[in-house]
Design an enzyme around this catalytic site. Structure first.
Site, PDB file in Angstrom:
ATOM      1  NE  ARG A   1     -35.909 -37.127 -23.811  1.00 32.43           N
ATOM      2  CZ  ARG A   1     -36.275 -37.402 -24.603  1.00 32.43           C
ATOM      3  NH1 ARG A   1     -37.672 -37.570 -24.933  1.00 32.43           N
ATOM      4  NH2 ARG A   1     -35.528 -37.839 -25.611  1.00 32.43           N
TER       5      ARG A   1
ATOM      6  CG  ASP B   1     -31.250 -34.598 -28.429  1.00 30.70           C
ATOM      7  OD1 ASP B   1     -32.176 -35.051 -27.768  1.00 30.70           O
ATOM      8  OD2 ASP B   1     -31.002 -35.577 -29.322  1.00 30.70           O
TER       9      ASP B   1
ATOM     10  CE1 TYR C   1     -33.088 -41.686 -33.073  1.00 27.70           C
ATOM     11  CE2 TYR C   1     -31.166 -42.339 -31.605  1.00 27.70           C
ATOM     12  CZ  TYR C   1     -32.615 -42.069 -31.967  1.00 27.70           C
ATOM     13  OH  TYR C   1     -33.692 -42.245 -30.917  1.00 27.70           O
TER      14      TYR C   1
ATOM     15  NE  ARG D   1     -40.619 -28.259 -28.111  1.00 25.54           N
ATOM     16  CZ  ARG D   1     -41.260 -28.136 -29.159  1.00 25.54           C
ATOM     17  NH1 ARG D   1     -42.215 -27.398 -29.507  1.00 25.54           N
ATOM     18  NH2 ARG D   1     -40.952 -29.123 -30.131  1.00 25.54           N
TER      19      ARG D   1
ATOM     20  NE  ARG E   1     -42.539 -33.091 -26.255  1.00 24.95           N
ATOM     21  CZ  ARG E   1     -42.422 -33.953 -27.046  1.00 24.95           C
ATOM     22  NH1 ARG E   1     -42.918 -33.615 -28.354  1.00 24.95           N
ATOM     23  NH2 ARG E   1     -41.896 -35.098 -27.226  1.00 24.95           N
TER      24      ARG E   1
HETATM   25  O1  CP3 Z   1     -33.284 -36.059 -19.085  1.00 26.75           O
HETATM   26  C1  CP3 Z   1     -33.229 -34.952 -19.338  1.00 26.75           C
HETATM   27  O2  CP3 Z   1     -34.253 -34.022 -18.943  1.00 26.75           O
HETATM   28  C2  CP3 Z   1     -32.413 -34.129 -20.398  1.00 26.75           C
HETATM   29  C3  CP3 Z   1     -32.655 -33.989 -21.310  1.00 26.75           C
HETATM   30  C4  CP3 Z   1     -32.626 -35.047 -22.777  1.00 26.75           C
HETATM   31  C5  CP3 Z   1     -33.289 -34.877 -23.918  1.00 26.75           C
HETATM   32  N1  CP3 Z   1     -32.711 -35.730 -24.790  1.00 26.75           N
HETATM   33  C6  CP3 Z   1     -34.136 -33.749 -24.022  1.00 26.75           C
HETATM   34  C7  CP3 Z   1     -35.178 -33.643 -25.217  1.00 26.75           C
HETATM   35  C8  CP3 Z   1     -31.637 -36.101 -22.887  1.00 26.75           C
HETATM   36  C9  CP3 Z   1     -31.161 -36.889 -21.931  1.00 26.75           C
HETATM   37  C10 CP3 Z   1     -32.066 -36.553 -24.154  1.00 26.75           C
HETATM   38  C11 CP3 Z   1     -31.390 -37.685 -24.840  1.00 26.75           C
HETATM   39  C12 CP3 Z   1     -31.680 -38.449 -26.095  1.00 26.75           C
HETATM   40  N2  CP3 Z   1     -32.206 -37.799 -27.129  1.00 26.75           N
HETATM   41  C13 CP3 Z   1     -31.847 -39.704 -26.142  1.00 26.75           C
HETATM   42  C14 CP3 Z   1     -31.438 -40.709 -25.149  1.00 26.75           C
HETATM   43  C15 CP3 Z   1     -32.446 -40.986 -24.038  1.00 26.75           C
HETATM   44  C16 CP3 Z   1     -33.575 -41.742 -24.207  1.00 26.75           C
HETATM   45  O3  CP3 Z   1     -34.702 -41.259 -24.221  1.00 26.75           O
HETATM   46  O4  CP3 Z   1     -33.377 -43.009 -24.541  1.00 26.75           O
HETATM   47  C17 CP3 Z   1     -32.228 -40.176 -27.380  1.00 26.75           C
HETATM   48  C18 CP3 Z   1     -32.553 -41.486 -27.947  1.00 26.75           C
HETATM   49  C19 CP3 Z   1     -32.639 -38.762 -28.067  1.00 26.75           C
HETATM   50  C20 CP3 Z   1     -32.929 -38.442 -29.531  1.00 26.75           C
HETATM   51  C21 CP3 Z   1     -34.302 -37.666 -29.225  1.00 26.75           C
HETATM   52  N3  CP3 Z   1     -34.521 -36.330 -29.037  1.00 26.75           N
HETATM   53  C22 CP3 Z   1     -35.569 -38.154 -29.427  1.00 26.75           C
HETATM   54  C23 CP3 Z   1     -36.076 -39.562 -29.671  1.00 26.75           C
HETATM   55  C24 CP3 Z   1     -36.572 -37.162 -29.306  1.00 26.75           C
HETATM   56  C25 CP3 Z   1     -37.865 -36.923 -29.044  1.00 26.75           C
HETATM   57  C26 CP3 Z   1     -38.852 -36.579 -30.059  1.00 26.75           C
HETATM   58  C27 CP3 Z   1     -40.257 -36.198 -29.971  1.00 26.75           C
HETATM   59  O5  CP3 Z   1     -40.760 -35.570 -30.519  1.00 26.75           O
HETATM   60  O6  CP3 Z   1     -40.514 -36.619 -28.471  1.00 26.75           O
HETATM   61  C28 CP3 Z   1     -35.597 -36.028 -28.887  1.00 26.75           C
HETATM   62  C29 CP3 Z   1     -36.055 -34.471 -28.700  1.00 26.75           C
HETATM   63  C30 CP3 Z   1     -36.047 -34.224 -27.428  1.00 26.75           C
HETATM   64  N4  CP3 Z   1     -34.869 -34.392 -26.803  1.00 26.75           N
HETATM   65  C31 CP3 Z   1     -37.103 -33.746 -26.448  1.00 26.75           C
HETATM   66  C32 CP3 Z   1     -36.737 -33.369 -25.248  1.00 26.75           C
HETATM   67  C33 CP3 Z   1     -37.235 -32.865 -23.960  1.00 26.75           C
HETATM   68  C34 CP3 Z   1     -38.452 -33.188 -26.988  1.00 26.75           C
HETATM   69  C35 CP3 Z   1     -38.421 -32.004 -27.753  1.00 26.75           C
HETATM   70  C36 CP3 Z   1     -39.580 -31.136 -27.951  1.00 26.75           C
HETATM   71  O7  CP3 Z   1     -39.612 -30.301 -26.725  1.00 26.75           O
HETATM   72  O8  CP3 Z   1     -40.343 -31.094 -28.530  1.00 26.75           O
END
Ligand code: CP3
Length: 364
Positions: free
Chosen positions: A28, A78, A160, A41, A32
């Site tokens: 990540r 994602d 999920y 965003r 944010r």
């Molecule tokens: O690492 C990186 O920089 C690459 C980007 C990346 C994202 N999601 C961006 C993202 C990666 C590798 C993921 C994978 C992902 N997504 C996982 C596996 C990794 C882990 O954390 O264990 C999972 C479980 C998800 C599912 C998911 N997508 C979740 C739980 C969330 C968070 C929701 C939240 O409100 O925080 C997301 C959204 C997401 N994916 C965000 C980002 C940067 C936040 C979105 C935003 O800008 O609001």
């Protein structure tokens, strides 16, 4: 794919070859906590709009590389793109995380699922990979580093898809595991086919290393992990085509809470195992026996510490790994044990990345 990045520390470490310093990237790393991410965003309107636009996905992928001397880029996307393309209807309710409009709850719904077409239904992901790779190779103000592609694990995607979103207790999917294991195996099987096709397509589009996120493997008892997660990780590691020798695209199997299974993961056929911070890097290195590289495993909360505390904790992970790896830093990729949070300070990320490089110079 013939074009090697100028900075190939990550790829060399994943092959357990000598490097001048331990490579570092952060799960990540685009997110944010960066004001420029929040600005992009806001321009896109939503996270999904940004992820589905290859130019914007490329822009946010490169943002952390403009600030920090990281040794890899990771595709901005994602893990839930696959079930979305399968027709489940991914959306993000504000402040609630990911959700599906049409979760799969029974054998009939599972039987209707198929592997999405990678160059049509998931074309936006492949276009993002191609765009990012072109920018990294061109070096327009960013270092030439390898691009990591990724996917969720079959088990984590299933969590999920069955729960319909995040979960605290995983009640629905565990009930399915107990009451209708054949249905769950059918779901895991189609997900595995999709993950293999997805990672292959990302590799063809230009990804130079691949990571599988088994974020929820650690919620399973050891026996259930061996039935519902491990065999599918092994199938990916064995069946994913990825070339030979120095041209081989390394596969990293990251798992939260996978410490009970390190010996099995070392024999999976993957090139590297990623671990969280609940196991010491030295113990993990010892138990992996030099069969694979290790990625990890600083507690992300260390980023809330002072610069001096961050440096001390970085040193402990680096030296712990070396102690467990026969005194050698080879085969280590530095990372957090899980992803960064939105309230972390970019200045502390700079301290962390510089500390990894400063404290791991060969001879130190
Ligand atoms: O690492 C990186 O920089 C690459 C980007 C990346 C994202 N999601 C961006 C993202 C990666 C590798 C993921 C994978 C992902 N997504 C996982 C596996 C990794 C882990 O954390 O264990 C999972 C479980 C998800 C599912 C998911 N997508 C979740 C739980 C969330 C968070 C929701 C939240 O409100 O925080 C997301 C959204 C997401 N994916 C965000 C980002 C940067 C936040 C979105 C935003 O800008 O609001």
């Amino acid at each position: 794919m013939s074009h090697a990045p100028a900075n190939d520390r990550l790829l060399r470490a994943l092959r357990r070859q000598p490097v001048d310093r331990t490579p570092v990237w952060l799960m990540r790393q685009a997110g944010r906590y960066l004001p420029e991410y929040r600005a992009t965003r806001a321009r896109a309107g939503s996270f999904l709009a940004m992820a589905k636009n290859p130019e914007l996905a490329c822009e946010v992928t490169l943002q952390p590389l403009r600030r920090f001397p990281l040794d890899a880029a990771i595709l901005f996307s994602d893990i839930l793109t696959i079930p979305d393309a399968m027709g489940l209807g991914l959306y993000f309710a504000d402040g609630e995380g990911p959700k599906f409009e049409r979760p799969v709850r029974d054998a009939a719904a599972i039987a209707r699922l198929g592997v999405p077409d990678m160059e049509t239904e998931l074309r936006y992901v492949m276009d993002a990979v191609r765009t990012i790779r072109r920018e990294l190779d061109a070096g327009n103000g960013v270092a030439s580093v390898p691009l990591i592609g990724f996917s969720g694990s079959p088990w984590t995607l299933s969590c999920y898809m069955v729960e319909g979103g995040g979960s605290k207790d995983f009640a629905r999917i565990k009930a399915m595991a107990l009451n209708d294991p054949a249905a769950l195996h059918a779901l895991l099987s189609v997900n595995t086919d999709a993950v293999i096709a997805y990672l292959s397509a990302q590799r063809a589009a230009g990804a130079q290393a691949l990571q599988v996120f088994d974020t929820w493997g650690g919620v399973l008892s050891p026996a259930m992990y061996r039935e519902f997660s491990l065999p599918y990780l092994v199938r990916i590691a064995r069946e994913l085509p990825r070339g030979e020798g120095d041209a081989r695209t390394p596969l990293i199997l990251f798992g939260k809470g996978n410490a009970a299974h390190l010996e099995a993961l070392a024999d999976s056929g993957a090139e590297a195992i990623g671990v969280d911070w609940l196991v010491e890097a030295g113990e993990a290195a010892r138990r992996l026996q030099g069969k694979v590289a290790l990625q990890g495993n600083l507690d992300p909360a260390v980023l809330y510490g002072s610069p001096d505390a961050i440096r001390a904790q970085v040193r402990a992970v680096l030296d712990g790994y070396a102690a467990g790896n026969g005194g050698s830093r080879e085969g280590h990729v530095f990372n957090l044990g899980h992803g960064m949070s939105p309230d972390m300070a970019p200045e502390h990320v700079a301290v962390l990345v510089e500390a990894v490089h400063a404290l791991s110079g060969r001879g130190s």
